[in-house]
Design a protein around this motif. Structure first.
Motif, short mmCIF file in Angstrom:
data_model
loop_
_atom_site.label_atom_id
_atom_site.label_comp_id
_atom_site.label_asym_id
_atom_site.label_seq_id
_atom_site.Cartn_x
_atom_site.Cartn_y
_atom_site.Cartn_z
N ARG A 8 11.94 -3.83 -11.86
CA ARG A 8 10.90 -4.83 -11.85
C ARG A 8 11.41 -6.32 -12.45
NH1 ARG A 8 6.10 -1.94 -14.57
NH2 ARG A 8 5.09 -3.98 -14.35
N ALA A 9 12.39 -6.15 -13.42
CA ALA A 9 12.75 -7.27 -14.14
C ALA A 9 13.50 -8.06 -13.23
CB ALA A 9 13.73 -6.76 -15.17
N LYS A 10 14.45 -7.36 -12.18
CA LYS A 10 15.21 -8.20 -11.28
C LYS A 10 14.20 -8.79 -10.52
CE LYS A 10 18.78 -7.26 -7.97
NZ LYS A 10 19.71 -6.15 -7.50
N GLU A 11 13.19 -8.09 -9.85
CA GLU A 11 12.49 -8.66 -8.82
C GLU A 11 11.65 -10.08 -9.35
OE1 GLU A 11 9.60 -9.86 -6.09
OE2 GLU A 11 11.65 -8.75 -5.95
N ALA A 12 11.10 -9.94 -11.01
CA ALA A 12 10.60 -10.92 -11.55
C ALA A 12 11.38 -12.13 -11.67
CB ALA A 12 10.13 -10.36 -13.08
N VAL A 13 12.88 -11.82 -12.03
CA VAL A 13 13.67 -13.13 -12.19
C VAL A 13 13.56 -13.90 -10.75
CG1 VAL A 13 16.20 -13.73 -12.08
CG2 VAL A 13 15.13 -11.95 -13.80
N ARG A 14 13.40 -13.49 -9.68
CA ARG A 14 13.46 -14.23 -8.30
C ARG A 14 12.39 -15.34 -8.26
NH1 ARG A 14 11.75 -11.52 -4.63
NH2 ARG A 14 12.46 -12.86 -2.88
N HIS A 15 11.43 -15.09 -9.09
CA HIS A 15 10.27 -15.92 -9.23
C HIS A 15 10.42 -17.08 -10.17
CE1 HIS A 15 7.51 -13.23 -6.60
NE2 HIS A 15 8.58 -12.55 -6.92
N PHE A 16 11.50 -17.16 -10.79
CA PHE A 16 11.64 -18.12 -11.81
C PHE A 16 12.69 -19.24 -11.19
CE2 PHE A 16 10.08 -15.19 -14.44
CZ PHE A 16 9.41 -15.88 -15.28
N SER A 17 12.40 -20.55 -11.69
CA SER A 17 13.33 -21.80 -11.20
C SER A 17 14.83 -21.71 -11.63
CB SER A 17 12.34 -22.93 -11.33
OG SER A 17 13.20 -24.24 -10.79
N LEU A 18 15.46 -21.03 -11.31
CA LEU A 18 16.95 -21.29 -11.69
C LEU A 18 17.85 -21.75 -10.56
CD1 LEU A 18 17.25 -17.34 -13.13
CD2 LEU A 18 16.55 -19.84 -14.13
N SER A 19 18.98 -22.43 -10.79
CA SER A 19 19.70 -23.02 -9.96
C SER A 19 20.71 -22.18 -9.07
CB SER A 19 20.31 -24.39 -10.63
OG SER A 19 21.10 -24.02 -11.70
N GLN A 20 20.95 -20.92 -9.88
CA GLN A 20 22.04 -20.22 -9.34
C GLN A 20 21.49 -18.60 -9.25
OE1 GLN A 20 25.85 -20.71 -11.28
NE2 GLN A 20 26.26 -18.44 -11.24
N GLU A 21 21.96 -17.92 -8.36
CA GLU A 21 21.74 -16.27 -8.22
C GLU A 21 22.04 -15.90 -9.47
OE1 GLU A 21 19.93 -13.24 -6.46
OE2 GLU A 21 19.96 -15.25 -5.92
N PRO A 22 21.13 -15.38 -10.40
CA PRO A 22 21.61 -14.52 -11.42
C PRO A 22 22.23 -13.25 -11.23
CG PRO A 22 19.09 -14.60 -11.46
CD PRO A 22 19.77 -15.05 -10.24
N CYS A 23 22.80 -12.78 -12.41
CA CYS A 23 23.15 -11.32 -12.58
C CYS A 23 21.74 -10.30 -12.68
CB CYS A 23 24.19 -10.86 -13.58
SG CYS A 23 25.53 -11.99 -13.25
N THR A 24 22.23 -8.98 -12.58
CA THR A 24 21.13 -8.15 -13.00
C THR A 24 20.52 -8.11 -14.32
OG1 THR A 24 21.61 -6.91 -11.02
CG2 THR A 24 20.26 -5.87 -12.63
N PRO A 25 19.38 -8.36 -14.55
CA PRO A 25 19.05 -8.29 -15.89
C PRO A 25 19.42 -7.14 -16.70
CG PRO A 25 17.19 -8.81 -14.60
CD PRO A 25 18.21 -8.56 -13.68
N CYS A 26 19.70 -7.07 -18.06
CA CYS A 26 20.00 -5.99 -18.93
C CYS A 26 19.41 -5.89 -20.11
CB CYS A 26 21.36 -6.19 -19.32
SG CYS A 26 22.93 -6.14 -18.08
N PRO A 27 18.87 -4.86 -20.69
CA PRO A 27 18.03 -4.61 -21.65
C PRO A 27 18.52 -5.34 -23.07
CG PRO A 27 17.98 -2.46 -20.64
CD PRO A 27 19.16 -3.65 -19.94
N TRP A 28 17.91 -5.98 -23.95
CA TRP A 28 18.42 -6.96 -24.74
C TRP A 28 17.81 -6.77 -25.84
CZ3 TRP A 28 22.71 -9.58 -25.41
CH2 TRP A 28 22.76 -10.53 -26.29
N GLY A 29 18.11 -6.70 -27.07
CA GLY A 29 17.60 -7.14 -28.46
C GLY A 29 16.92 -5.56 -29.17
N SER A 30 16.16 -5.77 -30.28
CA SER A 30 15.67 -4.67 -30.59
C SER A 30 14.19 -4.64 -31.14
CB SER A 30 16.23 -4.56 -32.29
OG SER A 30 16.19 -5.75 -33.01
N GLY A 31 13.49 -5.77 -30.43
CA GLY A 31 12.06 -6.03 -30.30
C GLY A 31 11.25 -4.75 -30.15
N HIS A 32 10.15 -4.58 -30.60
CA HIS A 32 9.47 -3.35 -30.47
C HIS A 32 7.96 -3.83 -29.58
CE1 HIS A 32 11.96 -1.06 -32.73
NE2 HIS A 32 11.60 -2.00 -33.92
N ILE A 33 7.74 -5.10 -29.31
CA ILE A 33 6.51 -5.43 -28.72
C ILE A 33 6.66 -5.67 -27.18
CG2 ILE A 33 4.61 -6.87 -28.78
CD1 ILE A 33 4.82 -5.37 -31.27
N ASN A 34 7.58 -6.40 -26.87
CA ASN A 34 7.78 -6.87 -25.48
C ASN A 34 8.88 -6.26 -25.09
OD1 ASN A 34 5.63 -9.06 -25.33
ND2 ASN A 34 6.75 -10.02 -26.80
#
Length: 367
Positions: A8-34
């Motif tokens: 779902r994260a990979k699909e979401a990325v497609r909708h943002f205005s980026l100038s280059q095809e990005p890599c697959t999103p990877c889990p990041w950080g230690s937050g507990h909310i989002n």
């Protein structure tokens, strides 16, 4: 579940205005909310699925964030700073929206990564604590002329301590889990200090404390530190930016950062409010504020620490009485232990009240 979310994260990325095809999103950080992901492409980005259970109106959250960061960027540019490192930068969707809503109804948002910087979950050195105070004070100063009343209240009544007290009283009366009898001492502690729940709100209602832009989660891990210098450069996690009181932001930092023990410590002999850390934070916070606080706000800094500690402990006790439905617990009676550490801190502050007031007075005179 995690792989599905990543898709779902990979699909979401497609909708943002980026100038280059990005890599697959990877889990990041230690937050507990989002749910947070790292996205690498022409630049590095942070992608988040916003928690709709906590933030019922995510677009209002984003409106607050864009308003505040745009204001900060203008201030930073005028001062000759680096707006890409000293505040957060929102990446818009391809149709110029601040967030993307997926087919499940969840909202996703993206920021540029703040490079060559790191955040810490725990205070490792006194300097870290001081740098966080300086950064949050600077945040307060930069936004001192922002029209706070134009911000949305993303979590209504978040620090309305008087209203929190009424919720607590209802929990005592209803006693849905039959736990009130075993915590009569704790209940009495909060009832005997009812005026603590009313003082700051009363001063604000009288116009003696001004409404400010407040962060409302002033922990160390919400400051990005420069990897080279160790200086705090950017305040992050702006989801709870709302109209509020500056003394609340100061007080919550003291509650968490100046305590000598863990929030759920069972051995209360280990819990006190460290006056050295209190002075260190006060010095940094006031220096960062650079004279933007009123005399009454400065005078009320110790009260901010007491009220925030009182409020948090009361919320832990309320949740315990209601069956541990709000705060996550990992063992039985954890919320009760959390409540008791906050009680110990409140009592310790009361015993050290004159010293706390003297520290604030001394720090007001420092350059």
């Amino acid at each position: 579940m995690e792989n599905k979310l990543q898709e779902r994260a990979k699909e979401a990325v497609r909708h943002f205005s980026l100038s280059q095809e990005p890599c697959t999103p990877c889990p990041w950080g230690s937050g507990h909310i989002n749910d947070t992901f790292l996205v690498e492409g022409d630049s590095r980005y942070i992608l988040q699925r916003m928690n709709g259970n906590i933030f019922a109106k995510p677009l209002e959250v984003m409106e607050n964030i864009i308003g505040v960061t745009s204001f900060l960027k203008e201030k930073i540019r005028k001062a000759g700073g680096d707006e890409m490192r000293e505040t957060m930068t929102v990446v818009y969707t391809r149709d110029r929206q601040p967030a993307y809503r997926d087919e499940y109804g969840d909202y996703w948002r993206m920021y540029y990564m703040i490079e060559d910087a790191v955040s810490y979950d725990q205070v490792e050195t006194e300097q870290d604590f001081y740098e966080s105070a300086l950064a949050f004070g600077n945040f307060q100063q930069l936004l001192s002329d922002y029209p706070a009343d134009t911000l949305h209240e993303t979590i209504p009544g978040f620090h309305d301590t008087k209203a929190r007290y009424e919720i607590f009283q209802n929990a005592v009366r209803q006693d849905v889990c039959g736990r009130a009898r075993e915590v009569e001492k704790e209940i009495s502690f909060y009832q005997e200090r009812k005026e603590t729940a009313e003082i700051l709100g009363g001063l604000m209602a009288e116009g003696r404390l001004p409404l400010r832009v407040t962060h409302n989660d002033t922990k160390l891990n919400n400051i990005m530190m420069d990897k080279r210098t160790g200086k705090g450069i950017c305040v992050i996690d702006l989801d709870t930016v709302m109209p509020g009181l500056a003394v609340h932001d100061f007080g919550d930092a003291i509650r968490f950062g100046a305590s000598t023990g863990a929030e759920d410590e069972v051995d209360l002999s280990k819990i006190s409010c460290d006056m050295h850390l209190f002075k260190l934070y006060t010095k940094g916070f006031l220096k960062g504020c650079r004279g933007s606080l009123t005399k009454m706000e400065q005078k009320m800094l110790p009260m901010g620490a007491k009220v925030m500690t009182y409020e948090c402990g009361m919320r832990f006790l309320t949740d315990y009485l209601q069956g541990d439905t709000y705060f996550k617990i990992h063992r039985e009676r954890q919320n009760l232990d959390r409540c008791r550490t906050q009680m110990k801190l409140v009592a310790d502050m009361e015993a050290k009240w004159q010293e706390m007031e003297q520290i604030v007075h001394e720090c007001q005179s420092l350059p």
